[in-house]
Design a protein around this motif. Structure first.
Motif, short mmCIF file in Angstrom:
data_model
loop_
_atom_site.label_atom_id
_atom_site.label_comp_id
_atom_site.label_asym_id
_atom_site.label_seq_id
_atom_site.Cartn_x
_atom_site.Cartn_y
_atom_site.Cartn_z
N ASN A 107 -3.01 1.82 6.92
CA ASN A 107 -2.53 3.15 6.52
C ASN A 107 -2.03 3.22 5.08
O ASN A 107 -0.84 3.46 4.83
N PRO A 108 -2.92 3.02 4.11
CA PRO A 108 -2.49 3.08 2.71
C PRO A 108 -2.06 4.47 2.27
O PRO A 108 -2.67 5.47 2.65
N ASN B 119 0.79 -1.23 0.00
CA ASN B 119 0.00 0.00 0.00
C ASN B 119 0.82 1.28 0.00
O ASN B 119 0.31 2.35 0.30
N GLU B 120 2.10 1.17 -0.34
CA GLU B 120 2.92 2.36 -0.53
C GLU B 120 4.03 2.02 -1.51
O GLU B 120 4.57 0.91 -1.52
N GLY C 128 5.68 -2.24 9.13
CA GLY C 128 4.29 -2.31 9.54
C GLY C 128 3.71 -3.66 9.21
O GLY C 128 4.44 -4.62 8.93
N GLY C 129 2.41 -3.74 9.21
CA GLY C 129 1.74 -5.01 8.93
C GLY C 129 0.44 -5.08 9.68
O GLY C 129 -0.42 -4.21 9.54
N HIS C 130 0.31 -6.08 10.53
CA HIS C 130 -0.91 -6.30 11.28
C HIS C 130 -0.58 -6.47 12.76
O HIS C 130 0.58 -6.59 13.15
N SER D 60 -8.82 -0.93 0.13
CA SER D 60 -7.99 -1.23 1.29
C SER D 60 -8.88 -1.72 2.42
O SER D 60 -9.79 -1.02 2.85
N ARG D 61 -8.58 -2.94 2.90
CA ARG D 61 -9.37 -3.53 3.98
C ARG D 61 -8.43 -4.18 5.00
O ARG D 61 -8.18 -5.39 4.96
N PRO D 62 -7.88 -3.39 5.92
CA PRO D 62 -6.95 -3.95 6.92
C PRO D 62 -7.58 -5.03 7.80
O PRO D 62 -6.85 -5.83 8.39
N GLU D 63 -8.88 -5.05 7.90
CA GLU D 63 -9.54 -6.05 8.74
C GLU D 63 -9.60 -7.42 8.08
O GLU D 63 -9.91 -8.42 8.73
N VAL D 64 -9.27 -7.50 6.80
CA VAL D 64 -9.29 -8.77 6.07
C VAL D 64 -7.93 -9.45 6.24
O VAL D 64 -6.89 -8.80 6.16
#
Length: 344
Positions: free
Chosen positions: A131-132, A104-105, A312-314, A141-145
């Motif tokens: 944080n895209p 995402n960057e 970063g990541g999760h 963008s779906r960080p929850e997935v």
């Protein structure tokens, strides 16, 4: 089984359909040091686009995919920038649409950052990290997935393209879903994940075969490397409930290291009840250290990675990089550890 998905907003739905309607070449790109999720999503989209009639579609990566993913259909069609730099730059420059998967960057494509940012192509991001950066024209963008492969599956369903998910696509998608969750051992509490798994299996994906290949197949040198790392190079820091494994370039060479050989190593210390998070540092170059982190519960390795190593990541799985010596990287981590004791 036809799974229902409502993951796209109307604007995303319209934007993706517009991207798919454009003529001209289409390029799929993923992050440096590509893992199962990056390669699985890229090859899945490649096959779907070609099945739809888009003939001029290419997958490019900054560097070589790990040998452990060599079983995936289409992987030999990938154009690798570290081997063919000018070809990849030309493809990015001339593309009509660039699909950016699992990052995402722009800096996450390493040596291709300038070529990606400079391309006039319509850029589409499909990603699940926090944080895209708004570098893409269309951002899903779906960080929850839990994985980009799961996100891509839902995108395809929303677009009415589930019919193109054949056995080959199903196995590529399931590969990414499994590798990004440790075979569903973490970040996998959403029941919807398993409905998708069931659908992919009904489409022909062999989950047991994939598990055997991805998690239960090793070279002798890989097993010896892991054994050495755990026996000789793992340090436990009880006050911080942390484990740190460090391997320098000489040690990697001693065990005939190839990309992918340390996959899963960072997870192993988490089996110790007293360890809340695990850090693995690998010296890829004299002054370039690759950092991986995993955690249990609510310990935020994504925050630690971001603050200490610009990554970063999760919550429970993250990575970063350090430019400097291995000793300096270790000292920097040890300096940061007390700041995160509040999360224990």
């Amino acid at each position: 089984m036809e799974s229902a998905s409502t993951i796209l907003t109307p604007a995303e739905f319209s934007g993706l359909n517009h991207a798919l309607s454009l003529s001209g070449g289409k390029v799929i790109i993923c992050h440096v040091s590509p893992d199962g999720d990056a390669i699985g999503s890229s090859l899945s989209l490649l096959r779907v686009l070609r099945a739809m009639g888009h003939r001029d579609v290419r997958v490019v990566t900054p560097d070589m995919p790990p040998q452990s993913l060599g079983f995936l259909s289409g992987i030999r069609e990938i154009t690798v920038a570290s081997q063919h730099p000018e070809t990849v730059r030309r493809l990015l420059s001339s593309a009509g649409v660039i699909f950016c998967l699992d990052f995402n960057e722009p800096r996450r494509v390493d040596r291709l950052e300038e070529a990606l940012s400079g391309s006039k192509a319509l850029k589409v991001m499909i990603d699940h990290h926090l944080n895209p950066d708004p570098f893409a024209d269309i951002i899903v963008s779906r960080p929850e997935v839990s994985s980009s492969c799961l996100l891509l599956y839902n995108v395809l369903v929303d677009l009415g393209l589930a019919g193109y998910i054949d056995m080959t696509v199903a196995e590529s998608l399931l590969t990414g879903m499994m590798t990004d969750t440790g075979a569903f051992s973490y970040n996998a509490k959403d029941p919807g994940i398993y409905r998708v798994v069931a659908d992919l299996m009904e489409r022909g994906a062999d989950k047991d075969r994939l598990y055997k290949i991805l998690f239960d197949t090793n070279k002798e040198s890989t097993l010896r490397l892991h054994g050495y790392a755990l026996a000789e190079k793992m340090t436990i820091y009880p006050d911080h409930k942390a484990s740190v494994i460090v391997l320098d370039s000489d040690e990697l060479q001693r065990f005939c290291y190839q990309r992918g050989d340390t996959e899963g190593l960072v997870n192993k210390p988490l089996s110790i009840p007293e360890v809340a998070y695990s850090v693995f540092m690998r010296q890829d170059e004299p002054e370039f250290i690759k950092v991986s982190m995993r955690s249990k519960g609510l310990f935020p390795v994504d925050k630690l990675c971001k603050e200490a190593f610009g990554g970063g990541g999760h919550l429970n799985a993250a990575g970063g990089e350090f430019y400097g010596t291995l000793d300096a990287a270790i000292a920097h981590l040890l300096e940061k550890m007390p700041e995160f004791d509040c999360y224990l």
